[in-house]
Design a protein around this motif. Structure first.
Motif, PDB file in Angstrom:
ATOM      1  N   ALA A   5      -2.218   7.131   2.981  1.00  0.00           N
ATOM      2  CA  ALA A   5      -0.900   6.577   3.324  1.00  0.00           C
ATOM      3  C   ALA A   5      -0.687   6.534   4.833  1.00  0.00           C
ATOM      4  O   ALA A   5      -0.081   5.598   5.358  1.00  0.00           O
ATOM      5  CB  ALA A   5       0.198   7.403   2.651  1.00  0.00           C
ATOM      6  N   ALA A   6      -1.199   7.534   5.540  1.00  0.00           N
ATOM      7  CA  ALA A   6      -0.859   7.703   6.954  1.00  0.00           C
ATOM      8  C   ALA A   6      -1.103   6.461   7.824  1.00  0.00           C
ATOM      9  O   ALA A   6      -0.194   6.036   8.548  1.00  0.00           O
ATOM     10  CB  ALA A   6      -1.597   8.916   7.517  1.00  0.00           C
ATOM     11  N   PRO A   7      -2.281   5.842   7.775  1.00  0.00           N
ATOM     12  CA  PRO A   7      -2.481   4.689   8.657  1.00  0.00           C
ATOM     13  C   PRO A   7      -1.507   3.567   8.360  1.00  0.00           C
ATOM     14  O   PRO A   7      -1.090   2.845   9.263  1.00  0.00           O
ATOM     15  CB  PRO A   7      -3.916   4.234   8.346  1.00  0.00           C
ATOM     16  N   PHE A   8      -1.141   3.424   7.113  1.00  0.00           N
ATOM     17  CA  PHE A   8      -0.260   2.315   6.741  1.00  0.00           C
ATOM     18  C   PHE A   8       1.189   2.611   7.119  1.00  0.00           C
ATOM     19  O   PHE A   8       1.901   1.743   7.612  1.00  0.00           O
ATOM     20  CB  PHE A   8      -0.404   2.009   5.245  1.00  0.00           C
ATOM     21  N   VAL A   9       1.597   3.855   6.915  1.00  0.00           N
ATOM     22  CA  VAL A   9       2.963   4.224   7.290  1.00  0.00           C
ATOM     23  C   VAL A   9       3.128   4.087   8.799  1.00  0.00           C
ATOM     24  O   VAL A   9       4.073   3.459   9.290  1.00  0.00           O
ATOM     25  CB  VAL A   9       3.282   5.667   6.826  1.00  0.00           C
ATOM     26  N   THR A  10       2.182   4.639   9.545  1.00  0.00           N
ATOM     27  CA  THR A  10       2.301   4.569  11.008  1.00  0.00           C
ATOM     28  C   THR A  10       2.179   3.115  11.488  1.00  0.00           C
ATOM     29  O   THR A  10       2.911   2.695  12.384  1.00  0.00           O
ATOM     30  CB  THR A  10       1.210   5.422  11.679  1.00  0.00           C
ATOM     31  N   GLY A  11       1.308   2.365  10.866  1.00  0.00           N
ATOM     32  CA  GLY A  11       1.150   0.963  11.248  1.00  0.00           C
ATOM     33  C   GLY A  11       2.431   0.181  10.990  1.00  0.00           C
ATOM     34  O   GLY A  11       2.870  -0.628  11.809  1.00  0.00           O
ATOM     35  N   PHE A  12       3.024   0.478   9.871  1.00  0.00           N
ATOM     36  CA  PHE A  12       4.273  -0.199   9.495  1.00  0.00           C
ATOM     37  C   PHE A  12       5.373   0.122  10.510  1.00  0.00           C
ATOM     38  O   PHE A  12       6.092  -0.763  10.989  1.00  0.00           O
ATOM     39  CB  PHE A  12       4.674   0.261   8.093  1.00  0.00           C
ATOM     40  N   VAL A  46       0.850  -1.201   0.000  1.00  0.00           N
ATOM     41  CA  VAL A  46       0.000   0.000   0.000  1.00  0.00           C
ATOM     42  C   VAL A  46       0.881   1.244   0.000  1.00  0.00           C
ATOM     43  O   VAL A  46       0.643   2.197  -0.754  1.00  0.00           O
ATOM     44  CB  VAL A  46      -0.949   0.009   1.221  1.00  0.00           C
ATOM     45  N   ILE A  47       1.919   1.214   0.822  1.00  0.00           N
ATOM     46  CA  ILE A  47       2.797   2.387   0.895  1.00  0.00           C
ATOM     47  C   ILE A  47       3.480   2.616  -0.456  1.00  0.00           C
ATOM     48  O   ILE A  47       3.532   3.734  -0.963  1.00  0.00           O
ATOM     49  CB  ILE A  47       3.842   2.208   2.019  1.00  0.00           C
ATOM     50  N   ILE A  48       3.949   1.528  -1.043  1.00  0.00           N
ATOM     51  CA  ILE A  48       4.597   1.666  -2.352  1.00  0.00           C
ATOM     52  C   ILE A  48       3.587   2.191  -3.375  1.00  0.00           C
ATOM     53  O   ILE A  48       3.897   3.049  -4.203  1.00  0.00           O
ATOM     54  CB  ILE A  48       5.195   0.314  -2.806  1.00  0.00           C
ATOM     55  N   GLY A  49       2.367   1.698  -3.291  1.00  0.00           N
ATOM     56  CA  GLY A  49       1.316   2.183  -4.188  1.00  0.00           C
ATOM     57  C   GLY A  49       1.131   3.684  -4.047  1.00  0.00           C
ATOM     58  O   GLY A  49       1.061   4.412  -5.037  1.00  0.00           O
ATOM     59  N   LEU A  56       1.871   9.090  -6.120  1.00  0.00           N
ATOM     60  CA  LEU A  56       2.415  10.431  -5.907  1.00  0.00           C
ATOM     61  C   LEU A  56       3.363  10.794  -7.049  1.00  0.00           C
ATOM     62  O   LEU A  56       3.264  11.880  -7.632  1.00  0.00           O
ATOM     63  CB  LEU A  56       3.152  10.482  -4.561  1.00  0.00           C
ATOM     64  N   VAL A  57       4.236   9.865  -7.380  1.00  0.00           N
ATOM     65  CA  VAL A  57       5.197  10.135  -8.450  1.00  0.00           C
ATOM     66  C   VAL A  57       4.461  10.368  -9.769  1.00  0.00           C
ATOM     67  O   VAL A  57       4.769  11.292 -10.527  1.00  0.00           O
ATOM     68  CB  VAL A  57       6.207   8.968  -8.583  1.00  0.00           C
ATOM     69  N   ARG A  58       3.438   9.568 -10.002  1.00  0.00           N
ATOM     70  CA  ARG A  58       2.633   9.747 -11.215  1.00  0.00           C
ATOM     71  C   ARG A  58       2.080  11.162 -11.280  1.00  0.00           C
ATOM     72  O   ARG A  58       2.121  11.821 -12.304  1.00  0.00           O
ATOM     73  CB  ARG A  58       1.444   8.763 -11.177  1.00  0.00           C
ATOM     74  N   ARG A  59       1.532  11.604 -10.157  1.00  0.00           N
ATOM     75  CA  ARG A  59       0.940  12.946 -10.122  1.00  0.00           C
ATOM     76  C   ARG A  59       1.980  14.025 -10.375  1.00  0.00           C
ATOM     77  O   ARG A  59       1.690  15.061 -10.949  1.00  0.00           O
ATOM     78  CB  ARG A  59       0.276  13.195  -8.762  1.00  0.00           C
ATOM     79  N   LEU A  60       3.191  13.774  -9.887  1.00  0.00           N
ATOM     80  CA  LEU A  60       4.218  14.801 -10.020  1.00  0.00           C
ATOM     81  C   LEU A  60       4.894  14.774 -11.381  1.00  0.00           C
ATOM     82  O   LEU A  60       5.352  15.791 -11.880  1.00  0.00           O
ATOM     83  CB  LEU A  60       5.279  14.621  -8.931  1.00  0.00           C
ATOM     84  N   VAL A  61       4.951  13.594 -11.984  1.00  0.00           N
ATOM     85  CA  VAL A  61       5.795  13.449 -13.168  1.00  0.00           C
ATOM     86  C   VAL A  61       5.012  13.467 -14.480  1.00  0.00           C
ATOM     87  O   VAL A  61       5.413  14.119 -15.441  1.00  0.00           O
ATOM     88  CB  VAL A  61       6.635  12.157 -13.069  1.00  0.00           C
ATOM     89  N   PHE A  62       3.897  12.760 -14.528  1.00  0.00           N
ATOM     90  CA  PHE A  62       3.183  12.675 -15.809  1.00  0.00           C
ATOM     91  C   PHE A  62       2.358  13.930 -16.048  1.00  0.00           C
ATOM     92  O   PHE A  62       1.504  14.290 -15.231  1.00  0.00           O
ATOM     93  CB  PHE A  62       2.283  11.438 -15.840  1.00  0.00           C
ATOM     94  N   ARG A  63       2.594  14.551 -17.177  1.00  0.00           N
ATOM     95  CA  ARG A  63       1.942  15.834 -17.453  1.00  0.00           C
ATOM     96  C   ARG A  63       0.427  15.743 -17.399  1.00  0.00           C
ATOM     97  O   ARG A  63      -0.242  16.616 -16.869  1.00  0.00           O
ATOM     98  CB  ARG A  63       2.331  16.315 -18.851  1.00  0.00           C
ATOM     99  N   GLU A  64      -0.118  14.656 -17.996  1.00  0.00           N
ATOM    100  CA  GLU A  64      -1.575  14.597 -18.084  1.00  0.00           C
ATOM    101  C   GLU A  64      -2.202  14.378 -16.716  1.00  0.00           C
ATOM    102  O   GLU A  64      -3.370  14.697 -16.513  1.00  0.00           O
ATOM    103  CB  GLU A  64      -2.024  13.546 -19.107  1.00  0.00           C
TER     104      GLU A  64
END
Ligand code: SF4
Ligand code: SF4
Lengths: 225, 442
Positions: free
Chosen positions: A160-167, A127-130, A135-143
């Motif tokens: 992301a928050a619940p999964f990052v903190t849970g991890f 989930v975190i990797i997803g 995020l990268v898609r939003r930042l990198v792909f123009r469309e």
């Protein structure tokens, strides 16, 4: 969180009453959104019912939950894989992670099926990797960047928050007490956000597909995938 | 880089848009937007807007985006952002300048082809959203000049081309006379009550392509169809009002056609090779009038030819020799699923049929439909440049002939062929069918 006592009080609060609040907002909010929608359809677009077809609604939904069936999924293989893994892990992990099962057992004394810890851990990571991928898609792909708004970043953070903190909790990295409380809070925030943000696509996706599937199947005699 | 290109691009001058916007005030805009959103939209718009996750996956569906160097402002979701997105964000408090630009987006940068619907995971109908934008612009009087003129013509004459009633009848009689040289007892029966078929065309046929009526008359007479054409308004099935957002006039035009068919007590309406007209009678205009499906069966030319060939009412003398490819028109393929019937017809009449890719429901739009070509010369350059993918798609087939069973597609493809120097000619199915069919005198 200076003393164990104040930790205990906060913990009890976020893992007790606040959980109830979160679930009530989530369930109540979702019911309200559906109710509101049906009211709107009845008031303004009643004709929609006459175009709906179970057969074509299901045809469309099945087509779009089948990996790599729609043309567009085949055009974006990496995204398709990430999206499936992400959504499955996102939905399954919180329900069947051992820690949550223990809480349920303690509260209601019902036995809950639990995922092996290593698998739950792996799914959390997915989930975190997803989230990072999106995020990268939003930042990198123009469309994608062009149509992205601030709220999209917020939503990504909320998810992301619940999964990052849970991890981090699971691996005992950082201040465990603090992270545990943050984890519970983050989960509650996410739950409450579902009916009232774009996360509502979780509620409405089946409906939009059913509508357009019926249009395409019954009126247009064309595939919608 | 894209920004630089945009800045050097000439701003298109269109009197309908520019002067229309000049007259607007902020209050008026807010009032009209509120009225349209409150009275004419509901759950669909709300759910579409709330559910769109801004993933950009619809982009690859759009020929305009693909042809404009993948400039995201031309993606389906990008166009929603530039129009309805802003309108909703600002709660309708947008400037006249904004409305002018939104109108340019909605009328000339989207063909309402609905290809993007097939690419969105949620099936969000961007075309529907942009049609609401057109509706708002129409109500504000900001519509491109040329297409507005055709809507005016509909309103005054019930046809798209300012054709007067006597001119219409004259044209039919003239075609009948000509065709009689070839088939002496041929008739184009006007106002024949109780005929099986009412044949209807779009107004550009009598105006610019009367030969199509001639060919159809030969076809009808050869197949022994009991047919008629109305001498009164209602003969034209085209509908530019549907595309300007003038639903009231759209309703009048469709009613005139259904009324003519009811008055003549025909069993069905058969229409020529036109896509948007089919959309109007089958999908949009009928619904506006409260009919779930058309009140009288509507048969598109493709289906009509299919039925004639299947039933053996038309026989083929010798198949057409040149290599052909088919452009699937959105409105009858993504709009009515006639793609397999079209292939049957073409394979029956042509020897060498080559598919283009993508095809069927996934074909790229011609970029002429949705009223875009009807916005006229000011936007022609942009329209043709915005469909380089189409040029590539048809060139890759290597076919000599491009069959386009739709008037808008036909004209749009001719522009593309000449701009990109594709070595190809466009034809309607009837052009070929007329050439290869067995006629009584043979
Ligand atoms: S032109 Fe077609 S694909 Fe592009 S936005 Fe409009 S409806 Fe969608
Ligand atoms: S319309 Fe659909 S495909 Fe396009 S950005 Fe929105 S959710 Fe994604």
């Amino acid at each position: 969180m200076n003393s164990p006592d104040s930790f205990g009080a906060i913990y009890n609060f976020v893992s007790g009453p606040l959980v109830w609040v979160a679930f009530i907002v989530f369930v109540g909010g979702s019911i309200y959104r559906f109710y509101d929608l049906i009211k709107l359809v009845n008031r303004k677009e009643k004709f929609i019912y006459s175009y709906m077809s179970w057969k074509y609604s299901l045809r469309s939904i099945i087509a779009w939950v089948t990996p790599f069936f729609p043309v567009n999924m085949r055009k974006h293989p990496v995204l398709t894989v990430v999206t499936y893994v992400f959504h499955l892990c996102l939905l399954i992990t919180p329900v069947f992670v051992l820690g949550h099962g223990v809480l349920i057992k303690n509260a209601w004394n019902v036995r809950w099926w639990a995922l092996p810890e290593s698998i739950a851990d792996f799914m959390t990571l997915m989930v975190i990797i997803g989230c990072i991928f999106f995020l990268v898609r939003r930042l990198v792909f123009r469309e994608v960047k062009y149509v992205t708004t601030m709220s999209d970043y917020f939503l990504l953070a909320i998810v992301a928050a619940p999964f990052v903190t849970g991890f981090l909790c699971y691996h005992q990295v950082g201040n465990y007490d603090l992270l545990l409380i943050l984890h519970i809070l983050a989960g509650e925030i996410m739950l409450m956000a579902i009916p009232f943000t774009r996360l509502s696509h979780m509620l409405f996706a089946a409906l939009t597909r059913a509508y357009i599937g019926s249009e395409f199947g019954k009126v247009r005699h064309a595939r919608d995938w | 880089m894209a920004e630089v290109i945009e800045k050097t691009e000439q701003r298109i001058v269109d009197e309908g848009l520019d002067k229309g916007a000049d007259k607007l005030t902020g209050d008026q805009i807010a009032r009209v937007i509120k009225a349209v959103l409150e009275n004419e939209t509901g759950a669909r718009l709300k759910v579409y807007v709330d559910t769109c996750v801004h993933c950009g996956l619809c982009s690859d569906a759009c020929h305009i985006y693909l042809s404009q160097n993948r400039n995201p402002k031309f993606s389906p979701a990008g166009k929603v952002k530039r129009t309805m997105g802003e309108i909703l964000k600002k709660k309708g408090r947008v400037s006249p300048e904004f409305i002018r630009d939104a109108a340019e987006v909605a009328y000339t940068e989207c063909n309402l082809c609905k290809r993007c619907v097939q690419y969105c995971p949620f099936g969000i109908d961007v075309a529907y959203i942009l049609l609401i934008v057109r509706r708002i612009c129409h109500k504000l009087g900001v519509t491109p000049l040329y297409i507005q003129d055709t809507a005016h013509s509909h309103s005054v004459t019930m046809n798209q081309m300012w054709i007067k009633e006597d001119e219409w009848i004259d044209t039919l009689q003239w075609q009948e006379e000509d065709a009689r040289e070839e088939m002496p007892n041929l008739r184009i029966p006007l106002e024949k009550e109780g005929a099986d078929v009412m044949y209807s065309v779009i107004a550009p046929e009598p105006k610019f392509q009367p030969n199509l009526i001639y060919y159809t008359a030969i076809l009808m007479n050869t197949a022994g169809i009991n047919w008629t054409m109305p001498a009164t308004p209602g003969w034209d099935n085209s509908d530019m009002a549907m595309f300007t957002g003038d639903n009231e006039i759209m309703g009048r035009i469709k009613r005139a056609q259904f009324d003519a068919a009811a008055r003549l007590k025909v069993k069905k309406i058969v229409m020529g090779e036109c896509g948007h007209a089919f959309r109007s009678v089958y999908d949009v205009g009928n619904r506006w009038l409260g009919w779930k499906m058309p009140p009288i069966p509507i048969v598109h030319a493709i289906e009509f030819y299919y039925d004639l060939l299947k039933a053996g009412k038309i026989k083929i003398r010798e198949k057409y020799k040149k290599s052909v490819t088919l452009h699937d028109p959105c409105n009858v393929v993504r709009g009515a699923g006639l793609h397999e019937k079209a292939r049957y017809v073409i394979n029956e009449i042509c020897e060498n049929f080559i598919e283009m890719h993508p095809n069927r429901e996934h074909n790229y739009c011609c970029n002429a439909g949705g009223g875009v070509i009807n916005c006229g010369p000011p936007f022609k350059n942009k329209r043709v440049k915005s469909n380089s993918v189409k040029a590539k798609q048809i060139r890759d087939t290597g076919a000599e002939i491009l069959i386009t069973p739709c008037h808008n597609c036909h004209s749009g493809m001719e522009d593309i062929i000449s701009y990109y120097n594709v070595n190809m000619h466009t034809k309607f199915i009837i052009d070929i069918l007329y050439e290869v069919m067995e006629k009584p005198g043979d």
